[in-house]
Design a protein around this motif. Structure first.
Motif, PDB file in Angstrom:
ATOM      1  N   ARG A  50       1.083  -1.193   0.360  1.00 53.67           N
ATOM      2  CA  ARG A  50       0.137  -0.307   0.128  1.00 53.67           C
ATOM      3  C   ARG A  50       1.425   0.897  -0.021  1.00 53.67           C
ATOM      4  O   ARG A  50       0.224   2.015  -0.499  1.00 53.67           O
ATOM      5  CB  ARG A  50      -0.763  -0.013   1.159  1.00 53.67           C
ATOM      6  CG  ARG A  50      -2.757  -0.535   0.549  1.00 53.67           C
ATOM      7  CD  ARG A  50      -3.240  -0.457   2.400  1.00 53.67           C
ATOM      8  NE  ARG A  50      -3.495  -1.551   2.581  1.00 53.67           N
ATOM      9  CZ  ARG A  50      -3.685  -2.111   3.281  1.00 53.67           C
ATOM     10  NH1 ARG A  50      -2.576  -2.339   4.303  1.00 53.67           N
ATOM     11  NH2 ARG A  50      -4.345  -4.215   3.403  1.00 53.67           N
ATOM     12  N   GLU A  51       2.031   0.915   0.447  1.00 51.21           N
ATOM     13  CA  GLU A  51       2.767   2.217   1.200  1.00 51.21           C
ATOM     14  C   GLU A  51       3.536   2.351   0.078  1.00 51.21           C
ATOM     15  O   GLU A  51       3.890   3.631  -0.654  1.00 51.21           O
ATOM     16  CB  GLU A  51       3.589   2.700   2.022  1.00 51.21           C
ATOM     17  CG  GLU A  51       2.756   2.242   3.456  1.00 51.21           C
ATOM     18  CD  GLU A  51       3.870   1.602   5.226  1.00 51.21           C
ATOM     19  OE1 GLU A  51       4.694   2.177   4.868  1.00 51.21           O
ATOM     20  OE2 GLU A  51       2.936   2.809   6.110  1.00 51.21           O
ATOM     21  N   HIS A  52       4.110   1.503  -1.097  1.00 56.99           N
ATOM     22  CA  HIS A  52       5.351   1.708  -1.505  1.00 56.99           C
ATOM     23  C   HIS A  52       4.663   1.523  -3.238  1.00 56.99           C
ATOM     24  O   HIS A  52       5.919   1.346  -3.323  1.00 56.99           O
ATOM     25  CB  HIS A  52       6.168   0.749  -1.348  1.00 56.99           C
ATOM     26  CG  HIS A  52       7.245   1.427   0.346  1.00 56.99           C
ATOM     27  ND1 HIS A  52       8.067   2.661   0.482  1.00 56.99           N
ATOM     28  CD2 HIS A  52       6.782   0.648   1.381  1.00 56.99           C
ATOM     29  CE1 HIS A  52       8.071   2.590   1.325  1.00 56.99           C
ATOM     30  NE2 HIS A  52       7.375   1.667   1.631  1.00 56.99           N
ATOM     31  N   GLY A  53       4.112   0.838  -3.330  1.00 58.37           N
ATOM     32  CA  GLY A  53       3.168   0.747  -4.347  1.00 58.37           C
ATOM     33  C   GLY A  53       3.988  -0.744  -4.779  1.00 58.37           C
ATOM     34  O   GLY A  53       4.316  -1.950  -4.474  1.00 58.37           O
ATOM     35  N   ARG A  54       4.117  -0.851  -6.617  1.00 57.39           N
ATOM     36  CA  ARG A  54       4.841  -2.579  -7.282  1.00 57.39           C
ATOM     37  C   ARG A  54       5.851  -2.633  -6.497  1.00 57.39           C
ATOM     38  O   ARG A  54       6.978  -1.577  -6.574  1.00 57.39           O
ATOM     39  CB  ARG A  54       4.599  -1.929  -8.472  1.00 57.39           C
ATOM     40  CG  ARG A  54       3.769  -2.173  -9.308  1.00 57.39           C
ATOM     41  CD  ARG A  54       3.338  -1.912 -10.788  1.00 57.39           C
ATOM     42  NE  ARG A  54       2.008  -1.444 -10.753  1.00 57.39           N
ATOM     43  CZ  ARG A  54       1.632  -2.446 -11.681  1.00 57.39           C
ATOM     44  NH1 ARG A  54       1.635  -3.741 -12.383  1.00 57.39           N
ATOM     45  NH2 ARG A  54       0.300  -2.073 -11.941  1.00 57.39           N
ATOM     46  N   ALA A  55       6.576  -3.655  -6.298  1.00 55.94           N
ATOM     47  CA  ALA A  55       7.670  -4.167  -6.103  1.00 55.94           C
ATOM     48  C   ALA A  55       8.125  -5.695  -6.099  1.00 55.94           C
ATOM     49  O   ALA A  55       7.184  -5.979  -5.449  1.00 55.94           O
ATOM     50  CB  ALA A  55       7.791  -3.838  -4.521  1.00 55.94           C
ATOM     51  N   LYS A 102      -5.612 -11.199  -2.524  1.00 55.18           N
ATOM     52  CA  LYS A 102      -4.722  -9.570  -2.407  1.00 55.18           C
ATOM     53  C   LYS A 102      -4.023  -9.089  -3.402  1.00 55.18           C
ATOM     54  O   LYS A 102      -3.562  -7.490  -2.881  1.00 55.18           O
ATOM     55  CB  LYS A 102      -4.794 -10.271  -0.945  1.00 55.18           C
ATOM     56  CG  LYS A 102      -5.500 -10.692   0.355  1.00 55.18           C
ATOM     57  CD  LYS A 102      -5.773 -11.041   1.640  1.00 55.18           C
ATOM     58  CE  LYS A 102      -6.724 -11.901   1.844  1.00 55.18           C
ATOM     59  NZ  LYS A 102      -6.517 -11.995   3.702  1.00 55.18           N
ATOM     60  N   CYS A 103      -3.275  -9.324  -3.284  1.00 52.80           N
ATOM     61  CA  CYS A 103      -2.363  -8.836  -4.721  1.00 52.80           C
ATOM     62  C   CYS A 103      -2.046  -9.713  -6.226  1.00 52.80           C
ATOM     63  O   CYS A 103      -2.601 -11.003  -5.737  1.00 52.80           O
ATOM     64  CB  CYS A 103      -0.883  -8.870  -3.763  1.00 52.80           C
ATOM     65  SG  CYS A 103       0.687 -10.524  -3.559  1.00 52.80           S
ATOM     66  N   ARG A 104      -1.690  -9.023  -6.862  1.00 54.56           N
ATOM     67  CA  ARG A 104      -1.359  -9.629  -7.756  1.00 54.56           C
ATOM     68  C   ARG A 104       0.036  -9.297  -8.125  1.00 54.56           C
ATOM     69  O   ARG A 104       0.645  -8.921  -7.723  1.00 54.56           O
ATOM     70  CB  ARG A 104      -1.609  -9.173  -8.827  1.00 54.56           C
ATOM     71  CG  ARG A 104      -3.626  -9.308  -8.668  1.00 54.56           C
ATOM     72  CD  ARG A 104      -4.834  -7.828  -9.495  1.00 54.56           C
ATOM     73  NE  ARG A 104      -4.295  -8.166 -10.730  1.00 54.56           N
ATOM     74  CZ  ARG A 104      -4.771  -7.404 -12.093  1.00 54.56           C
ATOM     75  NH1 ARG A 104      -5.404  -6.283 -12.078  1.00 54.56           N
ATOM     76  NH2 ARG A 104      -4.498  -7.236 -12.731  1.00 54.56           N
ATOM     77  N   GLN A 105       0.350 -10.076  -9.157  1.00 51.59           N
ATOM     78  CA  GLN A 105       2.184 -10.623  -9.915  1.00 51.59           C
ATOM     79  C   GLN A 105       2.532 -10.123 -12.036  1.00 51.59           C
ATOM     80  O   GLN A 105       1.232 -10.584 -12.429  1.00 51.59           O
ATOM     81  CB  GLN A 105       2.593 -11.711 -10.036  1.00 51.59           C
ATOM     82  CG  GLN A 105       3.700 -12.172  -9.904  1.00 51.59           C
ATOM     83  CD  GLN A 105       4.335 -13.715  -9.868  1.00 51.59           C
ATOM     84  OE1 GLN A 105       3.997 -14.039 -11.078  1.00 51.59           O
ATOM     85  NE2 GLN A 105       5.107 -13.565  -8.779  1.00 51.59           N
ATOM     86  N   GLU A 106       2.929  -9.375 -12.180  1.00 49.76           N
ATOM     87  CA  GLU A 106       3.379  -9.130 -13.275  1.00 49.76           C
ATOM     88  C   GLU A 106       4.752  -9.498 -12.851  1.00 49.76           C
ATOM     89  O   GLU A 106       5.516  -8.316 -12.566  1.00 49.76           O
ATOM     90  CB  GLU A 106       2.802  -7.542 -13.760  1.00 49.76           C
ATOM     91  CG  GLU A 106       2.860  -6.633 -14.593  1.00 49.76           C
ATOM     92  CD  GLU A 106       2.819  -5.956 -15.133  1.00 49.76           C
ATOM     93  OE1 GLU A 106       2.798  -4.000 -14.353  1.00 49.76           O
ATOM     94  OE2 GLU A 106       1.834  -5.195 -15.326  1.00 49.76           O
ATOM     95  N   ALA A 140      -3.566  -6.072  -5.008  1.00 47.46           N
ATOM     96  CA  ALA A 140      -5.476  -6.502  -6.110  1.00 47.46           C
ATOM     97  C   ALA A 140      -6.159  -5.141  -6.123  1.00 47.46           C
ATOM     98  O   ALA A 140      -6.308  -5.010  -7.836  1.00 47.46           O
ATOM     99  CB  ALA A 140      -5.984  -7.809  -5.677  1.00 47.46           C
ATOM    100  N   GLU A 141      -5.605  -4.343  -5.782  1.00 48.48           N
ATOM    101  CA  GLU A 141      -7.223  -3.300  -6.575  1.00 48.48           C
ATOM    102  C   GLU A 141      -7.051  -2.574  -7.250  1.00 48.48           C
ATOM    103  O   GLU A 141      -6.982  -1.501  -8.138  1.00 48.48           O
ATOM    104  CB  GLU A 141      -7.351  -2.508  -5.579  1.00 48.48           C
ATOM    105  CG  GLU A 141      -6.877  -2.290  -3.818  1.00 48.48           C
ATOM    106  CD  GLU A 141      -6.793  -2.983  -2.984  1.00 48.48           C
ATOM    107  OE1 GLU A 141      -6.136  -2.414  -1.912  1.00 48.48           O
ATOM    108  OE2 GLU A 141      -7.294  -3.960  -3.367  1.00 48.48           O
ATOM    109  N   GLU A 142      -4.958  -2.062  -7.402  1.00 49.50           N
ATOM    110  CA  GLU A 142      -4.371  -1.438  -8.439  1.00 49.50           C
ATOM    111  C   GLU A 142      -4.727  -1.497  -9.666  1.00 49.50           C
ATOM    112  O   GLU A 142      -4.065  -2.702 -10.166  1.00 49.50           O
ATOM    113  CB  GLU A 142      -3.157  -1.644  -8.148  1.00 49.50           C
ATOM    114  CG  GLU A 142      -2.244  -0.114  -7.934  1.00 49.50           C
ATOM    115  CD  GLU A 142       0.023  -0.645  -8.059  1.00 49.50           C
ATOM    116  OE1 GLU A 142       0.356  -0.225  -8.805  1.00 49.50           O
ATOM    117  OE2 GLU A 142      -0.135  -0.670  -6.216  1.00 49.50           O
ATOM    118  N   PRO A 143      -4.554  -0.891 -10.076  1.00 47.01           N
ATOM    119  CA  PRO A 143      -4.940  -0.940 -11.838  1.00 47.01           C
ATOM    120  C   PRO A 143      -3.588  -1.487 -12.375  1.00 47.01           C
ATOM    121  O   PRO A 143      -2.499  -1.644 -12.163  1.00 47.01           O
ATOM    122  CB  PRO A 143      -4.661   0.132 -12.181  1.00 47.01           C
ATOM    123  CG  PRO A 143      -4.840   1.442 -11.659  1.00 47.01           C
ATOM    124  CD  PRO A 143      -4.262   0.618 -10.149  1.00 47.01           C
TER     125      PRO A 143
END
Length: 165
Positions: free
Chosen positions: A114-119, A147-151, A162-165
């Motif tokens: 939440r605080e740092h974004g993609r990592a 709850k989260c996603r991977q790219e 997960a809610e982040e585009p």
């Protein structure tokens, strides 16, 4: 004093066995050394007192959480997270201590994202102060739970909420 109490507990155990009843003795524990907490070793005067006990339970504070640990002759070891309910003046079972620790660690990971974004997993591990391999496993579990996603970026997996585009 501890020897006298140990003798008393031995007599109480004989009484309990003769009558087919349970007797509960409440005593203090010493402050445990480091992280190795053992209810039998931590009972004050434990050499005399715990020899008569069929089981020993102790409540510890760990990272703001109350943990009930127990060991005994005819029981599995106990390691449970408890919460005190002031409305009922009773302890309530929250879950196993491991489940609660795991939930807390996963919440720390989600907060870091939440605080740092993609990592990358290694960056998340540094942010939460945990080992990279365990953090990677928790991230995979969080992805499975949605709850989260991977790219994959530049050949390396990056994680985000997960809610982040």
């Amino acid at each position: 004093e501890a020897a006298l109490f140990g003798d008393l507990l031995g007599r109480l155990q004989m009484l309990a066995l003769d009558r087919g009843i349970s007797i509960i003795a409440v005593v203090h524990t010493r402050k445990p050394n480091g992280m190795n907490r053992d209810p039998i070793d931590d009972v004050l005067g434990s050499t005399q007192m715990t020899t008569a006990a069929d089981s020993v339970l102790a409540i510890y504070r760990e990272q703001g959480q109350s943990i009930l640990k127990g060991r005994g002759r005819d029981m599995e070891d106990v390691d449970l997270a408890l919460g005190f309910d002031p409305a009922t003046i009773c302890w309530q079972l929250i879950g196993t201590a491991e489940e609660v620790r795991q939930t807390r660690n996963e919440e720390d990971i989600l907060q870091a994202l939440r605080e740092h974004g993609r990592a990358k997993a290694s960056a998340v591990a540094i942010l939460v102060g945990k080992d990279r391999a365990n953090t990677s496993r928790r991230l995979a579990r969080l992805c499975e739970q949605g709850k989260c996603r991977q790219e994959v970026v530049g050949g390396e997996p990056h994680y985000f909420l997960a809610e982040e585009p």
